[in-house]
Design a protein around this motif. Sequence first.
Motif, PDB file in Angstrom:
ATOM      1  N   SER A  11       6.805   0.571   4.782  1.00 13.27           N
ATOM      2  CA  SER A  11       6.209   1.178   5.968  1.00 13.27           C
ATOM      3  C   SER A  11       6.985   0.822   7.228  1.00 13.27           C
ATOM      4  N   GLY A  12       7.496  -0.387   7.316  1.00 17.71           N
ATOM      5  CA  GLY A  12       8.303  -0.757   8.474  1.00 17.71           C
ATOM      6  C   GLY A  12       9.588   0.059   8.527  1.00 17.71           C
ATOM      7  N   ASP A  13      10.194   0.250   7.353  1.00 12.97           N
ATOM      8  CA  ASP A  13      11.425   1.031   7.274  1.00 12.97           C
ATOM      9  C   ASP A  13      11.193   2.437   7.767  1.00 12.97           C
ATOM     10  N   ARG A  14      10.070   2.953   7.338  1.00 16.82           N
ATOM     11  CA  ARG A  14       9.762   4.330   7.675  1.00 16.82           C
ATOM     12  C   ARG A  14       9.624   4.480   9.190  1.00 16.82           C
TER      13      ARG A  14
ATOM     14  N   TYR B 263       1.231   9.356   4.332  1.00 15.69           N
ATOM     15  CA  TYR B 263       1.000   8.086   3.661  1.00 15.69           C
ATOM     16  C   TYR B 263       2.116   7.679   2.698  1.00 15.69           C
ATOM     17  N   TYR B 264       3.073   8.569   2.460  1.00 11.82           N
ATOM     18  CA  TYR B 264       4.087   8.240   1.462  1.00 11.82           C
ATOM     19  C   TYR B 264       4.987   7.073   1.883  1.00 11.82           C
ATOM     20  N   ARG B 265       5.247   6.212   0.902  1.00  7.96           N
ATOM     21  CA  ARG B 265       6.166   5.083   1.073  1.00  7.96           C
ATOM     22  C   ARG B 265       7.076   5.056  -0.147  1.00  7.96           C
ATOM     23  N   ARG B 266       8.240   4.464   0.026  1.00  4.55           N
ATOM     24  CA  ARG B 266       9.146   4.319  -1.120  1.00  4.55           C
ATOM     25  C   ARG B 266       9.366   5.652  -1.843  1.00  4.55           C
ATOM     26  N   THR B 267       9.123   5.642  -3.143  1.00  4.75           N
ATOM     27  CA  THR B 267       9.453   6.814  -3.951  1.00  4.75           C
ATOM     28  C   THR B 267       8.696   8.078  -3.508  1.00  4.75           C
TER      29      THR B 267
ATOM     30  N   ASP C  16       1.628   3.147  -1.253  1.00  2.86           N
ATOM     31  CA  ASP C  16       1.220   1.760  -1.049  1.00  2.86           C
ATOM     32  C   ASP C  16       0.671   1.653   0.375  1.00  2.86           C
ATOM     33  N   GLY C  17      -0.512   1.120   0.517  1.00  5.67           N
ATOM     34  CA  GLY C  17      -1.084   0.996   1.860  1.00  5.67           C
ATOM     35  C   GLY C  17      -2.266   1.915   2.105  1.00  5.67           C
TER      36      GLY C  17
END
Length: 417
Positions: free
Chosen positions: A166-169, A258-262, A285-286
Amino acid sequence: MPDFKTSPGTRDILAPDSSRWRAFQNIFATNVEAAGYSYIIPPMFEDLDVFLRLGEATEVVTKEMYDFHDKGGRHIALRPEQTASVCRAFVEHRPTTPWKVWYSGPNFRYEKPQQGRYRQFDQVGIEALGVDDAFLDAEVIALASSFYAALGLKQVELSINTLGDSGDRENYSQLLAAYFSKHETKLTAESKATLTRNPLRVLDSKREPDQEVIAGAPRIRESISKSASEHFSAVLRALDALNVSYKINDRLVRGLDYYRRTTFEFVSTSLEAAHTAIGGGGRYDGLVEALGGPATAGIGFALGLDRTLLACDAEGVFAAPSTDVDVFVVDTVDGTHAHELCHQLRANGIRADRAYDLRSIKAQMKSADRSGARFALIVGSDEVSNSTVMLREMVLGKQNSVLRKDVLSELSILLKK
RNA sequence: GUGGGCGUAGCUCAGUUGGUUAGAGCGCCAGGUUGUGGUCCUGGAGGCCGGGGGUUCGAGACCCCUCGUCCACCCCA
């Protein structure tokens, strides 16, 4: 013109399409239950707040919600998708993890309808909660992929990307905002509007004038954490191990916040229309946390029934299964014989139908023909007087007299051939 | 939400520059065939021409509004 029609964006699904829908859902159920996913039936409406957790930058939430106040003063919304409901259910029931579920049913979005886009539209999908393992990402993707194959679809491409944690995003989003703002004059008006709302989505623009600027945009994979990057590599390796082919698309960001990572998307290359995305999903995630639960990993996908069936049409696969009866009973005496024969046959697992209103034999035979039944049973006064029925094999046009008491056993044998 | 195309029988569609009781094919029903479907022939039923307003001696055709639908944009499944 009738006084009433379906509301805009809704429609009646009649046979044979309806049996195709059911077969679609059955195949899906078989596939995912074989992988340990259990069936969940969440309600079609929830407190509006459940869906607000999907993200404020999402049009699905801000503009397309079917919401209303019920008689108890609650602010209710018809679900626009089912992931949020599944996460809410997880928080409410706290099942042991991994919690793997599948669903099937209608969702509601107030949009302008067009082909492949309805206000009430059906999706099937799976969600798996509580597991961070990259093997799960690959399992989920592979299940979608093999489901398409089970339908007979061949022209389906899988795009995959990672959005980092989430931080990356967030960081990436700001990076993009800065970049696009610098080149704003070269962007289309639509993209400029998107930029203020959600910079990530500018990457999704398919408008020609935007392409040059997008091509030069920073890539997310250059700014994600080491763990997210390793996770992504592990997912790709796990897909390779199953020979699931994919295309890495670092512009794939998808609609929901809401999407994270994959993150991944299935596109039908057989569709010409605007709506070629027939399914998609990713990690969220989250989301469970946002709904008041413990920090919990989650991943899933949803496939649109309509669009997938459009793709099936385009490829000429997955025809509607037949729902024809086996036997059609023609009774020109008084209707009683058809009444009783049908009842007896049905009780013994033979699909049977009949004509009503004591119409002429010609009319009843026409109905028998239209019913698609393989056999007709004809009962007239001759048959009644010698306790027989005429058993006719429709496509051959051949018939012979059978004792009334032997009809069931005779038909049972014939239908097995 | 923005822009465009289209609304005539259950379905697919004709309908001339505005001119009498609005047509075809398919489907449906009946008969030809007093016990037989799929082919063929004959007949029949079925339309406030999406709705409202206007122009006109006269509107399915023209104008305005409205609703629906399709397509594109937006967004997404």
